[in-house]
Write a protein that holds these residues in place. Structure first.
Motif, mmCIF file in Angstrom:
data_model
loop_
_atom_site.group_PDB
_atom_site.id
_atom_site.type_symbol
_atom_site.label_atom_id
_atom_site.label_comp_id
_atom_site.label_asym_id
_atom_site.label_seq_id
_atom_site.Cartn_x
_atom_site.Cartn_y
_atom_site.Cartn_z
ATOM 1 N N ASP A 166 0.017 4.453 -2.362
ATOM 2 C CA ASP A 166 -0.082 5.710 -1.817
ATOM 3 C C ASP A 166 0.729 6.719 -2.699
ATOM 4 O O ASP A 166 0.171 7.853 -2.812
ATOM 5 C CB ASP A 166 0.290 5.761 -0.232
ATOM 6 C CG ASP A 166 -0.673 5.038 0.672
ATOM 7 O OD1 ASP A 166 -2.017 4.706 0.184
ATOM 8 O OD2 ASP A 166 -0.524 4.604 1.715
ATOM 9 N N SER A 172 0.988 -1.144 -0.163
ATOM 10 C CA SER A 172 -0.080 0.058 -0.025
ATOM 11 C C SER A 172 0.846 1.351 0.129
ATOM 12 O O SER A 172 0.382 2.146 -0.470
ATOM 13 C CB SER A 172 -0.958 0.129 1.136
ATOM 14 O OG SER A 172 -0.160 0.107 2.408
ATOM 15 N N ARG A 173 1.974 1.138 0.564
ATOM 16 C CA ARG A 173 2.946 2.557 0.341
ATOM 17 C C ARG A 173 3.289 2.934 -0.975
ATOM 18 O O ARG A 173 3.199 3.947 -1.271
ATOM 19 C CB ARG A 173 4.299 2.021 0.944
ATOM 20 C CG ARG A 173 4.149 1.859 2.509
ATOM 21 C CD ARG A 173 5.368 1.306 2.992
ATOM 22 N NE ARG A 173 5.386 0.805 4.509
ATOM 23 C CZ ARG A 173 6.077 1.474 5.385
ATOM 24 N NH1 ARG A 173 6.729 2.405 5.393
ATOM 25 N NH2 ARG A 173 5.786 0.936 6.600
ATOM 26 N N ASN A 230 -2.922 10.821 7.179
ATOM 27 C CA ASN A 230 -3.658 9.616 7.327
ATOM 28 C C ASN A 230 -2.703 8.372 6.841
ATOM 29 O O ASN A 230 -2.991 7.339 7.700
ATOM 30 C CB ASN A 230 -4.953 9.704 6.350
ATOM 31 C CG ASN A 230 -5.850 10.804 6.649
ATOM 32 O OD1 ASN A 230 -5.767 11.342 7.913
ATOM 33 N ND2 ASN A 230 -6.433 11.582 5.818
ATOM 34 N N GLU A 231 -1.967 8.244 6.062
ATOM 35 C CA GLU A 231 -1.409 7.139 5.554
ATOM 36 C C GLU A 231 -0.184 6.808 6.419
ATOM 37 O O GLU A 231 0.090 5.539 6.723
ATOM 38 C CB GLU A 231 -0.755 7.404 3.968
ATOM 39 C CG GLU A 231 -1.897 7.646 3.020
ATOM 40 C CD GLU A 231 -1.259 8.316 1.850
ATOM 41 O OE1 GLU A 231 -2.066 8.707 0.905
ATOM 42 O OE2 GLU A 231 -0.075 8.791 1.882
ATOM 43 N N ASP A 247 1.202 2.746 8.185
ATOM 44 C CA ASP A 247 2.388 2.533 7.769
ATOM 45 C C ASP A 247 3.321 1.988 9.038
ATOM 46 O O ASP A 247 3.955 1.062 9.275
ATOM 47 C CB ASP A 247 3.194 3.326 6.942
ATOM 48 C CG ASP A 247 2.504 3.139 5.519
ATOM 49 O OD1 ASP A 247 1.627 2.210 5.206
ATOM 50 O OD2 ASP A 247 2.734 4.072 4.660
ATOM 51 N N HIS A 257 -2.966 14.195 3.205
ATOM 52 C CA HIS A 257 -2.938 12.661 3.054
ATOM 53 C C HIS A 257 -1.941 11.821 3.681
ATOM 54 O O HIS A 257 -2.105 10.714 4.322
ATOM 55 C CB HIS A 257 -2.833 12.262 1.581
ATOM 56 C CG HIS A 257 -4.075 12.456 0.649
ATOM 57 N ND1 HIS A 257 -4.804 13.842 0.178
ATOM 58 C CD2 HIS A 257 -5.061 11.457 0.371
ATOM 59 C CE1 HIS A 257 -6.065 13.499 -0.330
ATOM 60 N NE2 HIS A 257 -6.289 12.262 -0.161
ATOM 61 N N ARG A 258 -0.881 12.472 3.982
ATOM 62 C CA ARG A 258 0.254 11.870 4.653
ATOM 63 C C ARG A 258 -0.007 11.647 6.029
ATOM 64 O O ARG A 258 0.320 10.730 6.784
ATOM 65 C CB ARG A 258 1.533 12.581 4.428
ATOM 66 C CG ARG A 258 2.299 12.330 3.045
ATOM 67 C CD ARG A 258 2.492 10.980 2.651
ATOM 68 N NE ARG A 258 3.197 10.077 3.182
ATOM 69 C CZ ARG A 258 3.166 8.876 3.478
ATOM 70 N NH1 ARG A 258 2.277 8.180 2.648
ATOM 71 N NH2 ARG A 258 4.047 8.076 4.080
#
Lengths: 248, 248
Positions: free
Chosen positions: B83, B79-80, B181-182, B186, B178-179
């Motif tokens: 993203d 997913s990284r 949330n992401e 991770d 967004h970062r």
């Protein structure tokens, strides 16, 4: 047809000829497997060894992506990893292969451990992963084009396994049915990319050599399998032996 | 708390201390940027150079995945890449960064070409990609743990940019939102993995060294930026200069 599209067509024909002459559908092991001539232990040996190739494919594709600077090319390539590794919502090729392992009476954990894989199989597959990691991108993509020749062998295999072996059902051999759908989209992308990027004779030679190399990688695995488990039947030290790794 | 969980907690605290002491939120460039002290050209220089780091991250993650034998670990890591690279349905981090480039008056194509990136930035970022490709998996995962410290800097940056710069809107700086949330999902995975796998003192030292190395990679980029564009302001040959790469 203008000169450029004629050259492109000639190059594509050259690549396809490599498959006609060297793809492992011509290997005697496949004739034996698809005609019902394998014992269950010979099928098991194939399942154990071919697993090693399957499980390295997503690592090979990640190695490729690690060298790609263009996000669009990475995006196009990413689905190959998803197809093999699966996702929360969807089983992948590796899980499907382990279903086949179970169906032939093997312990899927044993198969997934990759113990018992023939050393020659490891050498060939590891050479492929290294090739894709180290060689120019053009050769890396060209080496994936054996997928051009895969639909025919998968169709033969599905028919042959279903006809001749009790373990084979549409569920237990679902791996091959899925590859029938997945491979064509991948290879169309890869073929177009190679045709677009290999324009000079030197680049076309390099791409053809890469595809030839890949047919060697596939062929060498079957030679090793044949030698160990069919004829002459000399199983090397440490490799899987009938009776090992069976489901509990 | 038993002995084992105490040791685990102490190790986690040691990792977090590395961030407190060395993470690039402490670099003077960030104080300047977040307080509105940068000229638009200094912001542009940051956008041009930081792009190189962003665009290498998916290559770094693919290099990691190419070495992972466990499909479940590859799946968790995948997913990284998604993203950053995005998909047909969803814009990724790289595209969002190019929006920021456009908002500060740069030509996104120029930024995406990575021309004008400071050599010192390239050296630092390329060292990170090589580190993840070549070092043991534990160190590769540990080096990703700077994400532990990222939410704070992203929150400060969002507030600082919105307050002080005309180009900043929730749309143009959507990358950072967004970062926010992401990164936490991770890093939670990465932290747990490192805590699970670094049990011996030698492994814990290796993991701490890897995280320290990564803070160096981030810090060195800002030192180079500061030196070239703020003080003393010596732009090296070939690097971006004010007026270059502007939107047409």
């Amino acid at each position: 047809m203008n000169e450029m599209s004629a050259a492109r067509a000639a190059f594509e024909a050259r690549l396809r000829r490599i498959g006609e002459e060297r793809y492992h559908d011509r290997h005697p092991f496949h004739a034996l497997l698809h005609s019902g001539g394998c014992t269950i232990d010979q099928v098991r040996a194939w399942v154990v060894n071919r697993y090693y190739y399957q499980c390295r494919i997503p690592m090979k594709d990640a190695a490729f992506m690690s060298r790609v600077e263009d996000p669009a090319l990475r995006r196009a390539w990413r689905s190959r990893i998803e197809d093999h590794d699966g996702s929360e919502a969807r089983e992948g090729g590796i899980a499907r292969w382990l279903k086949l392992a179970e169906a032939v009476g093997l312990d899927p954990e044993y198969v997934a451990s990759a113990k018992g894989v023939l050393p020659a199989t490891r050498f060939a597959v590891d050479a492929y992963v290294r090739f894709v990691r180290d060689e120019p991108l053009l050769k890396a993509v060209a080496s994936s084009l054996t997928e051009l020749f895969a639909p025919k062998i998968h169709a033969e295999r599905i028919a042959g396994l279903l006809e001749h072996y009790e373990f084979a059902t549409s569920e237990t051999i679902s791996y091959f049915r899925h590859r029938l759908n997945e491979a064509p989209k991948d290879v169309q992308f890869g073929l177009t990319w190679v045709l677009d990027h290999a324009v000079t004779p030197a680049d076309q030679d390099a791409a053809a050599a890469a595809l030839t190399f890949k047919t060697d990688v596939l062929w060498a695995q079957l030679d090793a399998l044949y030698s160990a488990y069919i004829a002459p039947g000399n199983i090397p030290p440490g490799a899987w032996r009938p009776g090992e790794g069976l489901a509990p």
